[in-house]
Design a protein around this motif. Sequence first.
Motif, PDB file in Angstrom:
ATOM      1  N   ARG A  72       0.827  -1.212   0.000  1.00  0.00           N
ATOM      2  CA  ARG A  72       0.000   0.000   0.000  1.00  0.00           C
ATOM      3  C   ARG A  72       0.855   1.252   0.000  1.00  0.00           C
ATOM      4  O   ARG A  72       1.895   1.333   0.660  1.00  0.00           O
ATOM      5  CB  ARG A  72      -0.919   0.020   1.211  1.00  0.00           C
ATOM      6  CG  ARG A  72      -2.141  -0.862   1.086  1.00  0.00           C
ATOM      7  CD  ARG A  72      -3.043  -0.704   2.293  1.00  0.00           C
ATOM      8  NE  ARG A  72      -3.388   0.704   2.560  1.00  0.00           N
ATOM      9  CZ  ARG A  72      -4.059   1.102   3.626  1.00  0.00           C
ATOM     10  NH1 ARG A  72      -4.446   0.228   4.545  1.00  0.00           N
ATOM     11  NH2 ARG A  72      -4.353   2.385   3.788  1.00  0.00           N
TER      12      ARG A  72
ATOM     13  N   ASP B 155      -0.002   5.262   0.680  1.00  0.00           N
ATOM     14  CA  ASP B 155      -1.041   6.186   1.129  1.00  0.00           C
ATOM     15  C   ASP B 155      -0.513   7.613   1.079  1.00  0.00           C
ATOM     16  O   ASP B 155       0.535   7.919   1.672  1.00  0.00           O
ATOM     17  CB  ASP B 155      -1.474   5.850   2.566  1.00  0.00           C
ATOM     18  CG  ASP B 155      -2.056   4.449   2.679  1.00  0.00           C
ATOM     19  OD1 ASP B 155      -2.910   4.097   1.840  1.00  0.00           O
ATOM     20  OD2 ASP B 155      -1.640   3.703   3.589  1.00  0.00           O
ATOM     21  N   GLU B 156      -1.234   8.472   0.384  1.00  0.00           N
ATOM     22  CA  GLU B 156      -0.871   9.886   0.309  1.00  0.00           C
ATOM     23  C   GLU B 156      -1.707  10.656   1.321  1.00  0.00           C
ATOM     24  O   GLU B 156      -2.919  10.791   1.172  1.00  0.00           O
ATOM     25  CB  GLU B 156      -1.103  10.422  -1.101  1.00  0.00           C
ATOM     26  CG  GLU B 156      -0.235   9.728  -2.154  1.00  0.00           C
ATOM     27  CD  GLU B 156      -0.396  10.349  -3.518  1.00  0.00           C
ATOM     28  OE1 GLU B 156      -0.033  11.539  -3.657  1.00  0.00           O
ATOM     29  OE2 GLU B 156      -0.883   9.659  -4.432  1.00  0.00           O
TER      30      GLU B 156
END
Length: 507
Positions: free
Chosen positions: A270, A272-273
């Motif tokens: 993953r 994630d921003e």
Amino acid sequence: MTTTPASGSGSTTDTLRFLMGDQVRELKGIDPTTTVLQYLREGAGRCGTKEGCAEGDCGACSVVIAELDGDKNLSYRAVNACIQFLPTLHGKQLITVEDLKPEPQAVKSPDTLHPVQQAMVDCHGSQCGFCTPGFVMSLFAMFHSGTEIKSRGAINDALAGNLCRCTGYGPIVNAAQRMRSYGARDQFDARAATTIETLEGLRGAQTLMIKHEGRRFYAPTTADQLAGLVMAYPDACILAGGTDVGLWVTKQHQILETVIYTGDVAELHRIDEMDDRIRIGAAATYKEAQEVLAREYPDFGELIRRLGSVQIRNSGTIGGNIANASPIGDSAPVLLAAAARLVLRRGGERRELALDEFFHSYRETDLTPGEFLESILVPRRNPATKLRCYKITKRFDQDISAICAAFAVELENGVVKSLRTGFGGMAAIPKRASACEAALTGKAWTRENIEAAMDALDSDFAPMSDMRASSDYRRTLSRNLLLKFFLETSGADGETRMVGDRELAHA
């Protein structure tokens, strides 16, 4: 056979299942560090895939792996079979050059070839033929990339991991440009729905557990399973992309007693921003992380492109590059300059650590027994900060660095408010240049002060001489890179500079 081991890894299976072409293969009791190349040539009788270097450099062994992405579509990626361990194929599709020719019943003529193969024939892209299957498979992956093939630079990048001694590259580039004119879809597109259904049934949620002559290979599917296995086997080799570990087997002939593979753990892929940072799972490949990092730090994106071929970027991981703690790993210097932090996990407990506190000495880190790197936290770029990184090598692309250096400076009214540096190849660990940073912090961003900081660099490092560079060369180069950084960041905002054949625009 399914068991539930005491390690807490959940239910397991001892059967490796994958698709070879469109046929399901089930294997038990295999040597867990058998490479895909060894299996193809010695076990499956598929000799189209060649061994050239056995270290992921030449591309003669290139094959394509298709697997399900998050949207349950098929994603095709070229990899080097010579350093890919066979058990990492669990739940995936392996495609070799033998699979490309369409089935006779699907075409009008038995002589019909795949569009990639026909383009290679018509453009005279093969001479001795040794490297040709690898080129074909790289082009096949590009054929299925879903992007338009217009740029010569994009084609060069796709083929840069394949070396040819015969044709030059002109005819092969011509084949890349023409291949879709023979048809934009192939037999793999036609049976994609069936392939997806088959792969969904092969993978499951079980941990693959292979035992062979006292050695073990585990491929957990969740982070909790991974944490349990690492606690149970704290001395295990943690395998991510295998772009380094593979060479331990093929070149150094190491015997790996227990291997724990992270590549099937979805959480570790993953990215994630968030508002203040980007979280990158430790098993995310360079390819998966490149786009988001390039948007935030353009130099970082170009550095990732240069550190290895498409095949390497499709397999290698930033997490593995950090945990491996090589003094010449290219991701660490720029992450040091960007003030990255790490999330380390042991069982159910997690802790955060600044990257510059992670490296202790050569190949030694802050990881404790049973602990592993779970993710990397990269701060969002401060608009007031200018970051550059430089990779100096004998060969421009896909070479090990003599030096990799990164600098990030924030100026306020022409004065250095903060400066962070990161160097690889200058010490036994990736390291910041603390004396240099201290010499500039709070000082005017001037040539005079930069030259004083260049002198301070001499007290930060005592570099060694080796096959890539001498100590004097590294010392001189580190000084000049600091000066280069100053000159590049002293101009008007929005400056553009050339890196290879690409323009990087910086605000």
